[in-house]
Design an enzyme around this catalytic site. Structure first.
Site, short mmCIF file in Angstrom:
data_model
loop_
_atom_site.label_atom_id
_atom_site.label_comp_id
_atom_site.label_asym_id
_atom_site.label_seq_id
_atom_site.Cartn_x
_atom_site.Cartn_y
_atom_site.Cartn_z
N LYS A 93 -12.17 -19.20 11.22
CA LYS A 93 -11.44 -20.47 11.12
C LYS A 93 -12.37 -21.66 11.37
O LYS A 93 -12.24 -22.71 10.73
CB LYS A 93 -10.27 -20.46 12.10
CG LYS A 93 -9.18 -19.45 11.67
CD LYS A 93 -8.22 -19.14 12.79
CE LYS A 93 -7.13 -18.19 12.36
NZ LYS A 93 -6.32 -17.67 13.46
N ARG B 187 0.84 -1.20 0.00
CA ARG B 187 0.00 0.00 0.00
C ARG B 187 0.87 1.25 0.00
O ARG B 187 0.62 2.19 -0.71
CB ARG B 187 -0.87 -0.03 1.26
CG ARG B 187 -2.22 0.55 1.14
CD ARG B 187 -3.02 0.27 2.39
NE ARG B 187 -2.22 -0.35 3.47
CZ ARG B 187 -2.71 -0.87 4.56
NH1 ARG B 187 -4.00 -0.87 4.75
NH2 ARG B 187 -1.95 -1.38 5.49
P1 NAP Z 1 0.10 -6.98 7.57
O1 NAP Z 1 1.36 -7.16 8.35
O2 NAP Z 1 -0.82 -5.90 7.96
O3 NAP Z 1 0.52 -6.82 6.03
C1 NAP Z 1 -0.39 -6.48 5.04
C2 NAP Z 1 0.38 -6.12 3.78
O4 NAP Z 1 -0.54 -5.90 2.73
C3 NAP Z 1 1.22 -4.86 3.91
O5 NAP Z 1 2.43 -5.03 3.22
C4 NAP Z 1 0.35 -3.79 3.22
O6 NAP Z 1 1.10 -2.77 2.63
C5 NAP Z 1 -0.31 -4.63 2.15
N1 NAP Z 1 -1.61 -4.12 1.70
C6 NAP Z 1 -2.72 -3.93 2.44
N2 NAP Z 1 -3.74 -3.54 1.65
C7 NAP Z 1 -3.26 -3.49 0.40
C8 NAP Z 1 -3.83 -3.17 -0.86
N3 NAP Z 1 -5.12 -2.83 -0.97
N4 NAP Z 1 -3.04 -3.25 -1.96
C9 NAP Z 1 -1.75 -3.62 -1.85
N5 NAP Z 1 -1.16 -3.95 -0.69
C10 NAP Z 1 -1.90 -3.88 0.42
O7 NAP Z 1 -0.77 -8.34 7.59
P2 NAP Z 1 -0.27 -9.82 7.89
O8 NAP Z 1 -0.22 -10.05 9.37
O9 NAP Z 1 0.91 -10.14 7.07
O10 NAP Z 1 -1.55 -10.66 7.40
C11 NAP Z 1 -1.78 -10.88 6.03
C12 NAP Z 1 -2.89 -11.93 5.89
O11 NAP Z 1 -2.46 -13.14 6.50
C13 NAP Z 1 -4.21 -11.57 6.55
O12 NAP Z 1 -5.27 -12.10 5.79
C14 NAP Z 1 -4.13 -12.28 7.89
O13 NAP Z 1 -5.40 -12.57 8.43
C15 NAP Z 1 -3.41 -13.53 7.46
N6 NAP Z 1 -2.71 -14.25 8.53
C16 NAP Z 1 -1.86 -13.57 9.34
C17 NAP Z 1 -1.17 -14.27 10.33
C18 NAP Z 1 -0.22 -13.56 11.26
O14 NAP Z 1 0.25 -14.21 12.21
N7 NAP Z 1 0.11 -12.30 11.06
C19 NAP Z 1 -1.36 -15.66 10.46
C20 NAP Z 1 -2.25 -16.31 9.59
C21 NAP Z 1 -2.91 -15.60 8.63
P3 NAP Z 1 2.01 -1.78 3.52
O15 NAP Z 1 3.18 -2.60 3.97
O16 NAP Z 1 2.39 -0.72 2.58
O17 NAP Z 1 1.13 -1.34 4.65
N1 HSE Z 2 -4.44 -13.01 14.55
C1 HSE Z 2 -4.34 -14.41 14.31
C2 HSE Z 2 -4.08 -15.12 15.63
C3 HSE Z 2 -3.24 -14.69 13.34
O1 HSE Z 2 -3.78 -14.45 16.63
O2 HSE Z 2 -4.19 -16.34 15.66
C4 HSE Z 2 -3.20 -16.13 12.87
O3 HSE Z 2 -4.30 -16.44 12.08
#
Ligand code: NAP
Ligand code: HSE
Length: 450
Positions: A220, A61
């Site tokens: 989930k 973003r």
């Molecule tokens: P995050 O750290 O917030 O990263 C999101 C990324 O997407 C950032 O790089 C952001 O850009 C980019 N972004 C957001 N909206 C965008 C758009 N419209 N166009 C282009 N880029 C965009 O999120 P995350 O924790 O990695 O999670 C990502 C996904 O994985 C989510 O669906 C989450 O539920 C899932 N997930 C996360 C975890 C976890 O432990 N974190 C575990 C399982 C699943 P910027 O860097 O410029 O802000």
């Molecule tokens: N926010 C989520 C958690 C990330 O705490 O389990 C993994 O899906």
């Protein structure tokens, strides 16, 4: 914007030797780890797939942000995700959210790309659209990382247990809330401070309300139910309660009866009035310390699966965080890359059973109820009569006298029921609150796993 068709046939073998083009949508906690792992493990991945992977772009973003820690070519970052998805064999969606993610995934599929995503919120809200588009465009849709982070659970349910009949899944599937409940129990920490720590460690969702109010776990539960019971289940079908109502007194009460408090996602087949249906629910519950899920600490997740022939199975591991989640994403990338190389598709959606989803009132559970009551004769009989009138059998009753700091003595009744429908249990609690012998219903919590 005009778009060029994919250069690769979605179903046919790709050209030998040509790298498989991977577009990453998102370079945050998970996307950043995926980018780093593809870059550092490129040689091994190429051997395992039979063709190298090439990252053709990473959509983000904020264009100007320093991302040098990821060790990837800065030229790869783009804010034009719409263009990026048209020039990839595999699109990996890791931006989260609903609308932008759905539209990018659909666009990627239209252009012949297979999709890997960790987006449980989108899958649970509108998995149907994604699965139908994958079938229409003959591409793969894989989403192992959407449930329980690093733990291989979706493919074991979809593939390894495909010949068995799953009866129940009980999971700790949200790392943030398990981290918070564990800290409340072991250090007496407060909910909001601990959520901030979970955010700093990369466990929490962008809006941690999704974690603490149970939305993430409910999504989930919907995904697990859909796969386990071959039925489309959405997050709206899942009864949801978060952990904001859990007090340290509840945790102490659980300890007093040899239990601990966990936020559970429960997906089960239940005999309803019109035959078998699915019950899917997320709520805090007491579980005995002897249950395998009781020892799941910090941000770890575990999924306890019961199947007719296999019996009990337990899947345990890191449920959140960049690298653990990236491990599951990479596993999916390798899987869809292999089908690109060999031709064909992986398994699509299986929703043939179409079982009805039952209401929470039809779920069968047990309750732990604490009541502050008048300390006089006949109180126990009046309370017991309410349980009997609602056809809820009492398992154990304990009375204790609690003395406040000012010396006032109060009588407390702690009742644990046998299994009954949630509707009967809720009606019982409502009626107890209206009794003149009951000063207050101080806590109500479901009891599972015994
Ligand atoms: P995050 O750290 O917030 O990263 C999101 C990324 O997407 C950032 O790089 C952001 O850009 C980019 N972004 C957001 N909206 C965008 C758009 N419209 N166009 C282009 N880029 C965009 O999120 P995350 O924790 O990695 O999670 C990502 C996904 O994985 C989510 O669906 C989450 O539920 C899932 N997930 C996360 C975890 C976890 O432990 N974190 C575990 C399982 C699943 P910027 O860097 O410029 O802000
Ligand atoms: N926010 C989520 C958690 C990330 O705490 O389990 C993994 O899906």
């Amino acid at each position: 914007m005009t778009t060029a068709p994919s250069q690769t046939s979605p179903t046919g073998p790709a050209h030998p030797g040509r790298p498989l083009r991977v577009a990453l949508l998102g370079g945050g906690t998970v996307g950043g780890s995926v980018a780093r792992m593809i870059t550092t493990q490129g040689e091994d991945l190429a051997q395992r797939i039979g063709r190298p992977l090439e990252i053709v772009g990473i959509a983000v973003r904020r264009a100007g942000r320093d991302r040098s820690d990821l060790g990837v070519d800065p030229q790869l970052f783009t804010t034009d995700a719409e263009e990026l998805v048209t020039r990839a064999d595999i699109v990996v969606e890791l931006i989260g959210g609903i609308d932008a993610a759905r539209s990018l995934i659909l666009r990627a599929m239209e252009h012949g790309a297979s999709v890997v995503t960790a987006n449980k919120a989108l899958l649970a809200e509108d998995g149907r659209t994604l699965h139908e588009a994958a079938a229409e465009h003959e591409v793969d849709l894989y989403y192992e990382a959407s449930v329980a982070g690093a733990i291989p659970i979706l493919r074991p349910i979809r593939d390894s247990l495909a010949g068995d009949s799953i009866t129940r899944i009980t999971g700790i599937v949200n790392g943030t809330t398990n981290f918070v409940l564990d800290a409340m129990e072991t250090t007496g920490a407060g909910l909001f401070d601990t959520v901030e720590r979970a955010q700093a460690l990369g466990y929490a969702e962008a809006d941690p309300t999704a974690d603490v109010e149970g939305f993430d776990a409910a999504a989930k539960a919907a995904i697990l139910s859909s796969l386990a019971f071959h039925t489309r289940v959405t997050s709206d079908d899942v009864h949801r309660e978060g952990i904001t109502g859990v007090r340290s007194a509840d945790i102490q009460a659980a300890r007093d009866m040899g239990c601990t408090v966990k936020l559970l996602a429960i997906c089960e087949k239940v005999e309803g009035p019109d035959g078998v249906g699915i019950s899917a629910r997320v709520h805090p519950a007491m579980i005995p310390l002897t249950h395998p899920l009781a020892s799941v600490r910090e941000a770890y997740n575990a999924v306890f699966v019961e199947a007719e022939a296999a019996g009990e199975l337990m899947f345990y591991g890191q449920g959140a965080g960049g690298d653990p989640t990236a491990s599951a994403v990479l596993g999916d990338i390798v899987a869809v890359a292999r089908t690109r190389v060999t031709g064909g598709r992986g398994p699509g959606e299986s929703a043939y059973a179409q079982l009805p989803v039952l209401s929470m009132g039809q779920a069968i559970t047990r309750y732990h109820v604490s009541l502050e009551v008048a300390d006089r004769s006949g109180v126990l009989a009046s309370v017991a009569a309410v349980f009997a009138d609602n056809d809820v059998s009492i398992g154990t009753v304990r009375q204790q006298i609690v003395t406040d700091e000012d010396g006032t003595a109060r009588a407390e009744l702690i009742i644990v029921t046998h299994a009954a429908t949630d509707a009967a249990l809720s009606a019982t609690v409502d009626e107890l609150a209206g009794l003149d012998t009951v000063t207050e219903v101080t806590s109500v919590m479901r009891v599972e796993g015994s």
